[in-house]
Motif scaffolding. Structure first.
Motif, PDB file in Angstrom:
ATOM      1  N   LEU A  77       0.821  -1.217   0.000  1.00 28.36           N
ATOM      2  CA  LEU A  77       0.000   0.000   0.000  1.00 28.36           C
ATOM      3  C   LEU A  77       0.850   1.260   0.000  1.00 28.36           C
ATOM      4  O   LEU A  77       0.410   2.313  -0.475  1.00 28.36           O
ATOM      5  N   ALA A  78       2.064   1.174   0.522  1.00 28.10           N
ATOM      6  CA  ALA A  78       2.945   2.349   0.574  1.00 28.10           C
ATOM      7  C   ALA A  78       3.195   2.924  -0.820  1.00 28.10           C
ATOM      8  O   ALA A  78       3.454   4.122  -0.949  1.00 28.10           O
ATOM      9  N   SER A  79       3.085   2.115  -1.852  1.00 31.21           N
ATOM     10  CA  SER A  79       3.319   2.621  -3.210  1.00 31.21           C
ATOM     11  C   SER A  79       2.305   3.697  -3.598  1.00 31.21           C
ATOM     12  O   SER A  79       2.570   4.513  -4.481  1.00 31.21           O
ATOM     13  N   GLN A  80       1.145   3.732  -2.934  1.00 36.04           N
ATOM     14  CA  GLN A  80       0.129   4.757  -3.210  1.00 36.04           C
ATOM     15  C   GLN A  80       0.575   6.142  -2.753  1.00 36.04           C
ATOM     16  O   GLN A  80      -0.004   7.150  -3.159  1.00 36.04           O
ATOM     17  N   LEU A  81       1.591   6.202  -1.920  1.00 37.04           N
ATOM     18  CA  LEU A  81       1.990   7.465  -1.300  1.00 37.04           C
ATOM     19  C   LEU A  81       2.833   8.369  -2.205  1.00 37.04           C
ATOM     20  O   LEU A  81       3.181   9.468  -1.810  1.00 37.04           O
ATOM     21  N   ALA A  82       3.139   7.930  -3.402  1.00 33.86           N
ATOM     22  CA  ALA A  82       3.938   8.751  -4.314  1.00 33.86           C
ATOM     23  C   ALA A  82       3.076   9.647  -5.199  1.00 33.86           C
ATOM     24  O   ALA A  82       3.599  10.461  -5.953  1.00 33.86           O
ATOM     25  N   GLU A  83       1.772   9.570  -5.079  1.00 36.08           N
ATOM     26  CA  GLU A  83       0.889  10.375  -5.920  1.00 36.08           C
ATOM     27  C   GLU A  83       1.089  11.864  -5.657  1.00 36.08           C
ATOM     28  O   GLU A  83       1.088  12.312  -4.515  1.00 36.08           O
ATOM     29  N   VAL A 103       3.749  13.706  -6.017  1.00 34.21           N
ATOM     30  CA  VAL A 103       5.072  14.136  -5.551  1.00 34.21           C
ATOM     31  C   VAL A 103       5.670  15.111  -6.571  1.00 34.21           C
ATOM     32  O   VAL A 103       5.529  14.927  -7.782  1.00 34.21           O
ATOM     33  N   ALA A 104       6.318  16.132  -6.084  1.00 37.73           N
ATOM     34  CA  ALA A 104       6.926  17.146  -6.956  1.00 37.73           C
ATOM     35  C   ALA A 104       7.885  16.495  -7.943  1.00 37.73           C
ATOM     36  O   ALA A 104       8.562  15.512  -7.625  1.00 37.73           O
ATOM     37  N   GLU A 105       7.969  17.073  -9.110  1.00 44.74           N
ATOM     38  CA  GLU A 105       8.782  16.491 -10.191  1.00 44.74           C
ATOM     39  C   GLU A 105      10.262  16.390  -9.854  1.00 44.74           C
ATOM     40  O   GLU A 105      10.966  15.564 -10.410  1.00 44.74           O
ATOM     41  N   TRP A 106      10.732  17.213  -8.938  1.00 47.41           N
ATOM     42  CA  TRP A 106      12.150  17.168  -8.570  1.00 47.41           C
ATOM     43  C   TRP A 106      12.430  16.167  -7.451  1.00 47.41           C
ATOM     44  O   TRP A 106      13.569  15.992  -7.053  1.00 47.41           O
ATOM     45  N   ARG A 107      11.408  15.540  -6.934  1.00 53.58           N
ATOM     46  CA  ARG A 107      11.579  14.515  -5.899  1.00 53.58           C
ATOM     47  C   ARG A 107      11.514  13.125  -6.528  1.00 53.58           C
ATOM     48  O   ARG A 107      10.826  12.922  -7.526  1.00 53.58           O
ATOM     49  N   ASP A 108      12.188  12.204  -5.934  1.00 54.84           N
ATOM     50  CA  ASP A 108      12.194  10.822  -6.406  1.00 54.84           C
ATOM     51  C   ASP A 108      11.015  10.081  -5.774  1.00 54.84           C
ATOM     52  O   ASP A 108      11.027   9.834  -4.567  1.00 54.84           O
ATOM     53  N   PRO A 109       9.996   9.721  -6.562  1.00 51.43           N
ATOM     54  CA  PRO A 109       8.832   9.047  -5.992  1.00 51.43           C
ATOM     55  C   PRO A 109       9.191   7.723  -5.312  1.00 51.43           C
ATOM     56  O   PRO A 109       8.594   7.355  -4.304  1.00 51.43           O
ATOM     57  N   GLU A 110      10.176   7.019  -5.849  1.00 52.51           N
ATOM     58  CA  GLU A 110      10.595   5.758  -5.232  1.00 52.51           C
ATOM     59  C   GLU A 110      11.209   6.006  -3.853  1.00 52.51           C
ATOM     60  O   GLU A 110      11.024   5.202  -2.934  1.00 52.51           O
ATOM     61  N   ALA A 111      11.907   7.118  -3.695  1.00 52.37           N
ATOM     62  CA  ALA A 111      12.491   7.448  -2.392  1.00 52.37           C
ATOM     63  C   ALA A 111      11.395   7.779  -1.389  1.00 52.37           C
ATOM     64  O   ALA A 111      11.515   7.438  -0.202  1.00 52.37           O
ATOM     65  N   VAL A 112      10.323   8.407  -1.852  1.00 54.09           N
ATOM     66  CA  VAL A 112       9.183   8.702  -0.980  1.00 54.09           C
ATOM     67  C   VAL A 112       8.569   7.405  -0.475  1.00 54.09           C
ATOM     68  O   VAL A 112       8.322   7.228   0.720  1.00 54.09           O
ATOM     69  N   VAL A 113       8.335   6.479  -1.380  1.00 48.99           N
ATOM     70  CA  VAL A 113       7.739   5.186  -1.017  1.00 48.99           C
ATOM     71  C   VAL A 113       8.667   4.425  -0.081  1.00 48.99           C
ATOM     72  O   VAL A 113       8.224   3.858   0.922  1.00 48.99           O
ATOM     73  N   GLU A 114       9.950   4.410  -0.381  1.00 54.20           N
ATOM     74  CA  GLU A 114      10.906   3.677   0.472  1.00 54.20           C
ATOM     75  C   GLU A 114      10.972   4.278   1.871  1.00 54.20           C
ATOM     76  O   GLU A 114      11.031   3.541   2.866  1.00 54.20           O
ATOM     77  N   ALA A 115      10.935   5.590   1.985  1.00 56.56           N
ATOM     78  CA  ALA A 115      10.951   6.234   3.301  1.00 56.56           C
ATOM     79  C   ALA A 115       9.714   5.824   4.100  1.00 56.56           C
ATOM     80  O   ALA A 115       9.803   5.513   5.293  1.00 56.56           O
ATOM     81  N   ALA A 116       8.560   5.815   3.449  1.00 59.42           N
ATOM     82  CA  ALA A 116       7.328   5.396   4.132  1.00 59.42           C
ATOM     83  C   ALA A 116       7.424   3.937   4.564  1.00 59.42           C
ATOM     84  O   ALA A 116       7.034   3.580   5.679  1.00 59.42           O
ATOM     85  N   ARG A 117       7.955   3.096   3.703  1.00 56.87           N
ATOM     86  CA  ARG A 117       8.087   1.671   4.052  1.00 56.87           C
ATOM     87  C   ARG A 117       9.020   1.482   5.240  1.00 56.87           C
ATOM     88  O   ARG A 117       8.747   0.661   6.120  1.00 56.87           O
ATOM     89  N   GLN A 118      10.105   2.226   5.285  1.00 53.25           N
ATOM     90  CA  GLN A 118      11.036   2.093   6.412  1.00 53.25           C
ATOM     91  C   GLN A 118      10.378   2.522   7.713  1.00 53.25           C
ATOM     92  O   GLN A 118      10.535   1.872   8.736  1.00 53.25           O
ATOM     93  N   TRP A 119       9.626   3.611   7.668  1.00 56.47           N
ATOM     94  CA  TRP A 119       8.964   4.074   8.884  1.00 56.47           C
ATOM     95  C   TRP A 119       7.922   3.056   9.332  1.00 56.47           C
ATOM     96  O   TRP A 119       7.843   2.701  10.507  1.00 56.47           O
ATOM     97  N   LEU A 120       7.114   2.570   8.404  1.00 55.58           N
ATOM     98  CA  LEU A 120       6.085   1.582   8.735  1.00 55.58           C
ATOM     99  C   LEU A 120       6.702   0.286   9.252  1.00 55.58           C
ATOM    100  O   LEU A 120       6.151  -0.355  10.150  1.00 55.58           O
ATOM    101  N   ALA A 121       7.849  -0.096   8.698  1.00 50.01           N
ATOM    102  CA  ALA A 121       8.514  -1.343   9.130  1.00 50.01           C
ATOM    103  C   ALA A 121       8.852  -1.309  10.610  1.00 50.01           C
ATOM    104  O   ALA A 121       8.878  -2.354  11.267  1.00 50.01           O
ATOM    105  N   GLY A 122       9.079  -0.116  11.152  1.00 52.81           N
ATOM    106  CA  GLY A 122       9.392   0.004  12.568  1.00 52.81           C
ATOM    107  C   GLY A 122       8.288  -0.516  13.473  1.00 52.81           C
ATOM    108  O   GLY A 122       8.541  -0.915  14.610  1.00 52.81           O
ATOM    109  N   PHE A 123       7.072  -0.558  12.972  1.00 50.31           N
ATOM    110  CA  PHE A 123       5.957  -1.053  13.778  1.00 50.31           C
ATOM    111  C   PHE A 123       5.873  -2.575  13.799  1.00 50.31           C
ATOM    112  O   PHE A 123       5.061  -3.134  14.524  1.00 50.31           O
TER     113      PHE A 123
END
Length: 158
Positions: free
Chosen positions: A24-30, A32-52
């Motif tokens: 579901l974290a892949s939905q979080l890149a919708e 995202v500014a063109e200068w940001r890496d959407p994959e990095a956004v998704v990966e950051a969310a996944r890392q934070w969620l993994a902590g739980f």
């Protein structure tokens, strides 16, 4: 295309939800500014969620999932943070609903669950951020009673 579910349960996340939550974290890149890496956004969310999902987690927040017919179809994470003016507030880090389950009220139910969690912590404010280009999310939050508080500007430097 949305699928109708007769019964949806909102509950705290469990270990067996890990794979579906990470998907579901892949939905979080919708939006995202063109200068940001959407994959990095998704990966950051996944890392934070993994902590739980770690047994000795230090995070004071919570993650809740929406379950329909045995499938995880939505997720919301909520935690606390200190506003720069001093008060501790609740903060939604991620809220995502599976594409086939949108427009069924799941986002509102997950949002309401995060609000209840914040009230139980004795907090008065619940904040969140979304991409400026994510007009769907911005309309959703506004319709749920959230108001814009700050606007962030970025300039890409050469």
């Amino acid at each position: 295309m949305s699928v109708e579910y007769s019964c949806v349960q909102i509950r705290p996340v469990r270990e067996e939800d890990r794979h579906a939550v990470m998907e579901l974290a892949s939905q979080l890149a919708e939006g995202v500014a063109e200068w940001r890496d959407p994959e990095a956004v998704v990966e950051a969310a996944r890392q934070w969620l993994a902590g739980f999902f770690t047994p000795t987690r230090e995070q004071p927040g919570a993650v809740f999932v929406a379950i329909a017919e045995g499938e995880v179809v939505g997720v919301v994470s909520v935690n606390t943070h200190k506003h720069f003016t001093g008060p501790v507030e609740a903060y939604i880090g991620e809220l995502a609903v599976a594409p086939h389950a949108v427009r069924m009220g799941l986002g509102r139910r997950l949002l309401s669950t995060a609000e209840d969690w914040a009230r139980q912590q004795g907090l008065r404010h619940l904040t969140l951020e979304t991409a400026a280009g994510n007009t769907t999310a911005r309309r959703f939050y506004a319709a749920a009673g959230y108001r814009e508080e700050a606007i962030r500007f970025t300039r890409v430097l050469d």
